[in-house]
Design a protein around this motif. Structure first.
Motif, PDB file in Angstrom:
ATOM      1  N   VAL A   3       0.870  -1.155   0.000  1.00 28.19           N
ATOM      2  CA  VAL A   3       0.000   0.000   0.000  1.00 28.19           C
ATOM      3  C   VAL A   3       0.911   1.209   0.000  1.00 28.19           C
ATOM      4  CG1 VAL A   3      -1.838   1.191   1.229  1.00 28.19           C
ATOM      5  CG2 VAL A   3      -1.693  -1.292   1.318  1.00 28.19           C
ATOM      6  N   ARG A   4       0.748   2.072  -0.976  1.00 26.65           N
ATOM      7  CA  ARG A   4       1.619   3.241  -1.096  1.00 26.65           C
ATOM      8  C   ARG A   4       0.814   4.510  -0.873  1.00 26.65           C
ATOM      9  NH1 ARG A   4       6.705   2.766  -3.639  1.00 26.65           N
ATOM     10  NH2 ARG A   4       7.092   0.648  -4.275  1.00 26.65           N
ATOM     11  N   PHE A   5       1.448   5.467  -0.213  1.00 24.53           N
ATOM     12  CA  PHE A   5       0.842   6.771   0.001  1.00 24.53           C
ATOM     13  C   PHE A   5       1.305   7.696  -1.112  1.00 24.53           C
ATOM     14  CE2 PHE A   5       1.743  11.051   1.755  1.00 24.53           C
ATOM     15  CZ  PHE A   5       0.445  11.499   1.751  1.00 24.53           C
ATOM     16  N   LEU A   6       0.372   8.190  -1.876  1.00 21.54           N
ATOM     17  CA  LEU A   6       0.671   9.160  -2.924  1.00 21.54           C
ATOM     18  C   LEU A   6       0.015  10.475  -2.528  1.00 21.54           C
ATOM     19  CD1 LEU A   6      -0.011   6.914  -6.007  1.00 21.54           C
ATOM     20  CD2 LEU A   6       2.180   7.455  -4.973  1.00 21.54           C
ATOM     21  N   GLU A   7       0.779  11.559  -2.585  1.00 20.17           N
ATOM     22  CA  GLU A   7       0.252  12.835  -2.116  1.00 20.17           C
ATOM     23  C   GLU A   7      -0.822  13.359  -3.058  1.00 20.17           C
ATOM     24  OE1 GLU A   7       3.782  13.652  -4.665  1.00 20.17           O
ATOM     25  OE2 GLU A   7       3.426  12.382  -2.968  1.00 20.17           O
ATOM     26  N   ALA A   8      -1.749  14.113  -2.496  1.00 21.82           N
ATOM     27  CA  ALA A   8      -2.839  14.698  -3.277  1.00 21.82           C
ATOM     28  C   ALA A   8      -2.325  15.929  -4.020  1.00 21.82           C
ATOM     29  CB  ALA A   8      -3.993  15.074  -2.351  1.00 21.82           C
ATOM     30  N   ASP A   9      -3.126  16.460  -4.947  1.00 20.50           N
ATOM     31  CA  ASP A   9      -2.721  17.618  -5.744  1.00 20.50           C
ATOM     32  C   ASP A   9      -2.469  18.841  -4.880  1.00 20.50           C
ATOM     33  OD1 ASP A   9      -2.890  16.151  -8.050  1.00 20.50           O
ATOM     34  OD2 ASP A   9      -4.975  16.684  -8.417  1.00 20.50           O
ATOM     35  N   ASP A  10      -3.297  19.058  -3.857  1.00 21.40           N
ATOM     36  CA  ASP A  10      -3.124  20.202  -2.970  1.00 21.40           C
ATOM     37  C   ASP A  10      -1.797  20.106  -2.226  1.00 21.40           C
ATOM     38  OD1 ASP A  10      -3.855  22.570  -1.625  1.00 21.40           O
ATOM     39  OD2 ASP A  10      -4.473  21.372   0.103  1.00 21.40           O
ATOM     40  N   VAL A  11      -1.447  18.921  -1.821  1.00 22.76           N
ATOM     41  CA  VAL A  11      -0.179  18.715  -1.131  1.00 22.76           C
ATOM     42  C   VAL A  11       0.981  19.039  -2.065  1.00 22.76           C
ATOM     43  CG1 VAL A  11       1.265  17.001   0.020  1.00 22.76           C
ATOM     44  CG2 VAL A  11      -1.194  16.981   0.369  1.00 22.76           C
ATOM     45  N   ARG A  12       0.873  18.612  -3.319  1.00 24.95           N
ATOM     46  CA  ARG A  12       1.933  18.845  -4.306  1.00 24.95           C
ATOM     47  C   ARG A  12       2.137  20.336  -4.547  1.00 24.95           C
ATOM     48  NH1 ARG A  12       6.018  16.225  -6.432  1.00 24.95           N
ATOM     49  NH2 ARG A  12       4.779  14.412  -6.832  1.00 24.95           N
ATOM     50  N   THR A  13       1.068  21.118  -4.697  1.00 25.47           N
ATOM     51  CA  THR A  13       1.217  22.546  -4.963  1.00 25.47           C
ATOM     52  C   THR A  13       1.820  23.269  -3.763  1.00 25.47           C
ATOM     53  OG1 THR A  13      -1.076  22.913  -4.304  1.00 25.47           O
ATOM     54  CG2 THR A  13      -0.631  22.669  -6.663  1.00 25.47           C
ATOM     55  N   ARG A  14       1.408  22.919  -2.552  1.00 19.87           N
ATOM     56  CA  ARG A  14       1.990  23.551  -1.362  1.00 19.87           C
ATOM     57  C   ARG A  14       3.464  23.182  -1.216  1.00 19.87           C
ATOM     58  NH1 ARG A  14      -2.288  23.808   3.547  1.00 19.87           N
ATOM     59  NH2 ARG A  14      -4.057  24.520   2.338  1.00 19.87           N
ATOM     60  N   PHE A  15       3.772  21.947  -1.544  1.00 16.62           N
ATOM     61  CA  PHE A  15       5.158  21.499  -1.467  1.00 16.62           C
ATOM     62  C   PHE A  15       6.026  22.252  -2.478  1.00 16.62           C
ATOM     63  CE2 PHE A  15       8.455  18.422  -2.840  1.00 16.62           C
ATOM     64  CZ  PHE A  15       9.195  18.434  -1.673  1.00 16.62           C
ATOM     65  N   GLU A  16       5.528  22.449  -3.688  1.00 14.42           N
ATOM     66  CA  GLU A  16       6.290  23.177  -4.707  1.00 14.42           C
ATOM     67  C   GLU A  16       6.492  24.636  -4.304  1.00 14.42           C
ATOM     68  OE1 GLU A  16       4.125  22.445  -8.280  1.00 14.42           O
ATOM     69  OE2 GLU A  16       4.974  20.422  -8.511  1.00 14.42           O
ATOM     70  N   ALA A  17       5.490  25.245  -3.662  1.00 17.01           N
ATOM     71  CA  ALA A  17       5.634  26.629  -3.188  1.00 17.01           C
ATOM     72  C   ALA A  17       6.709  26.709  -2.102  1.00 17.01           C
ATOM     73  CB  ALA A  17       4.303  27.149  -2.664  1.00 17.01           C
ATOM     74  N   ALA A  18       6.735  25.722  -1.216  1.00 11.90           N
ATOM     75  CA  ALA A  18       7.750  25.700  -0.163  1.00 11.90           C
ATOM     76  C   ALA A  18       9.130  25.460  -0.755  1.00 11.90           C
ATOM     77  CB  ALA A  18       7.426  24.621   0.853  1.00 11.90           C
ATOM     78  N   CYS A  19       9.197  24.692  -1.821  1.00 10.74           N
ATOM     79  CA  CYS A  19      10.488  24.430  -2.479  1.00 10.74           C
ATOM     80  C   CYS A  19      11.116  25.719  -2.992  1.00 10.74           C
ATOM     81  CB  CYS A  19      10.306  23.456  -3.651  1.00 10.74           C
ATOM     82  SG  CYS A  19      10.065  21.763  -3.156  1.00 10.74           S
ATOM     83  N   THR A  20      10.308  26.579  -3.557  1.00  7.77           N
ATOM     84  CA  THR A  20      10.862  27.821  -4.088  1.00  7.77           C
ATOM     85  C   THR A  20      11.350  28.734  -2.966  1.00  7.77           C
ATOM     86  OG1 THR A  20       8.657  28.823  -4.150  1.00  7.77           O
ATOM     87  CG2 THR A  20       9.435  27.740  -6.161  1.00  7.77           C
ATOM     88  N   ARG A  21      10.630  28.749  -1.825  1.00 11.89           N
ATOM     89  CA  ARG A  21      11.030  29.615  -0.721  1.00 11.89           C
ATOM     90  C   ARG A  21      12.202  29.035   0.075  1.00 11.89           C
ATOM     91  NH1 ARG A  21       5.459  29.699   1.042  1.00 11.89           N
ATOM     92  NH2 ARG A  21       6.238  28.885   3.004  1.00 11.89           N
ATOM     93  N   LEU A  22      12.226  27.750   0.267  1.00 13.25           N
ATOM     94  CA  LEU A  22      13.199  27.125   1.162  1.00 13.25           C
ATOM     95  C   LEU A  22      14.352  26.474   0.428  1.00 13.25           C
ATOM     96  CD1 LEU A  22      13.649  26.493   4.166  1.00 13.25           C
ATOM     97  CD2 LEU A  22      12.357  24.396   3.830  1.00 13.25           C
ATOM     98  N   GLY A  23      14.108  26.047  -0.783  1.00 17.31           N
ATOM     99  CA  GLY A  23      15.102  25.278  -1.516  1.00 17.31           C
ATOM    100  C   GLY A  23      14.617  23.836  -1.592  1.00 17.31           C
ATOM    101  N   GLU A  24      14.796  23.247  -2.740  1.00 16.48           N
ATOM    102  CA  GLU A  24      14.213  21.921  -2.967  1.00 16.48           C
ATOM    103  C   GLU A  24      14.742  20.867  -2.007  1.00 16.48           C
ATOM    104  OE1 GLU A  24      13.591  18.610  -6.453  1.00 16.48           O
ATOM    105  OE2 GLU A  24      14.524  20.521  -6.960  1.00 16.48           O
ATOM    106  N   SER A  25      16.024  20.885  -1.729  1.00 20.84           N
ATOM    107  CA  SER A  25      16.611  19.851  -0.876  1.00 20.84           C
ATOM    108  C   SER A  25      16.032  19.882   0.533  1.00 20.84           C
ATOM    109  CB  SER A  25      18.126  20.026  -0.824  1.00 20.84           C
ATOM    110  OG  SER A  25      18.698  19.104   0.063  1.00 20.84           O
ATOM    111  N   GLU A  26      15.946  21.069   1.129  1.00 15.79           N
ATOM    112  CA  GLU A  26      15.431  21.179   2.488  1.00 15.79           C
ATOM    113  C   GLU A  26      13.924  20.930   2.540  1.00 15.79           C
ATOM    114  OE1 GLU A  26      17.178  21.356   5.305  1.00 15.79           O
ATOM    115  OE2 GLU A  26      18.865  21.116   3.960  1.00 15.79           O
ATOM    116  N   ALA A  27      13.198  21.324   1.513  1.00 20.01           N
ATOM    117  CA  ALA A  27      11.758  21.064   1.483  1.00 20.01           C
ATOM    118  C   ALA A  27      11.487  19.564   1.351  1.00 20.01           C
ATOM    119  CB  ALA A  27      11.112  21.833   0.338  1.00 20.01           C
ATOM    120  N   ARG A  28      12.257  18.895   0.520  1.00 18.80           N
ATOM    121  CA  ARG A  28      12.108  17.438   0.387  1.00 18.80           C
ATOM    122  C   ARG A  28      12.449  16.751   1.708  1.00 18.80           C
ATOM    123  NH1 ARG A  28      11.585  15.584  -4.910  1.00 18.80           N
ATOM    124  NH2 ARG A  28      12.339  13.495  -4.403  1.00 18.80           N
TER     125      ARG A  28
END
Length: 190
Positions: A3-28
């Motif tokens: 059973v795998r957890f796949l993030e929802a679309d809302d989670v993906r957009t918030r994550f991408e916004a955090a990536c730009t502010r924080l940096g992809e490595s730290e956001a991941r």
């Protein structure tokens, strides 16, 4: 079964916004930490629910289930359960004059005309015809099948909204520089 957890679309957009502010490595890193924390909590709840709803002994549930943590590269947690249907001897099968009784799925169930054969590990058997042979063994629940039913499945799906909340909390800590052990502090304040 996995059973795998796949993030929802809302989670993906918030994550991408955090990536730009924080940096992809730290956001991941923050998102994988949140997935691991909430995934482990739901894994514990899943194990408890499995043992309670199916009457499978807790040790057998623990031996049959595994949790694989998320990393920065994978960004996915895996909860897996393996095994086959368990014999009724796992569920305290006892011989009576009418047949056999065992506690399965949280209640005592009777199996008319069944019998316990101690020679075969206390397995419960039933005749398939009028003659003495052939006989067939009776089986109880299996861990992978029970993972996708009732309370066990609900315990696993409850982690989805909590992952977003936890990742937002971790990203906020990283952005404000408050920091905690394991996360970098804002060096401008120090």
């Amino acid at each position: 079964m996995q059973v795998r957890f796949l993030e929802a679309d809302d989670v993906r957009t918030r994550f991408e916004a955090a990536c730009t502010r924080l940096g992809e490595s730290e956001a991941r890193r923050a998102f994988s930490m949140a997935m691991n924390k909430e995934g482990r909590k739901s894994f514990t709840q899943l194990r408890r629910a499995l043992a309670q709803q199916s009457s499978i002994p807790r040790g057998a549930v623990n031996a049959a289930t595994r949790f694989a943590s998320a990393t920065r590269a994978t960004m996915a947690t895996v909860t897996s359960g393996t095994g086959r249907h368990l014999p009724l001897s796992f569920f305290g099968a006892k011989q009576f004059s009418y047949g056999v009784r065992a506690k399965i799925w949280g209640k005592a169930q009777s199996f008319r005309s069944a019998f316990v054969v101690k020679r075969y590990g206390g397995g419960v058997f039933k005749r398939t015809g009028k003659a003495r042979f052939p006989i067939e063994q009776l089986w109880g629940p299996a861990v992978p099948v029970e993972m996708l039913r009732d309370e066990a499945y609900a315990a696993w799906t409850d982690q989805h909204p909590r992952v977003l909340t936890e990742s937002a909390r971790l990203i906020e800590l990283m952005l404000t520089g408050t920091g905690f052990r394991g996360l970098p502090r804002n060096r401008a304040r120090a």
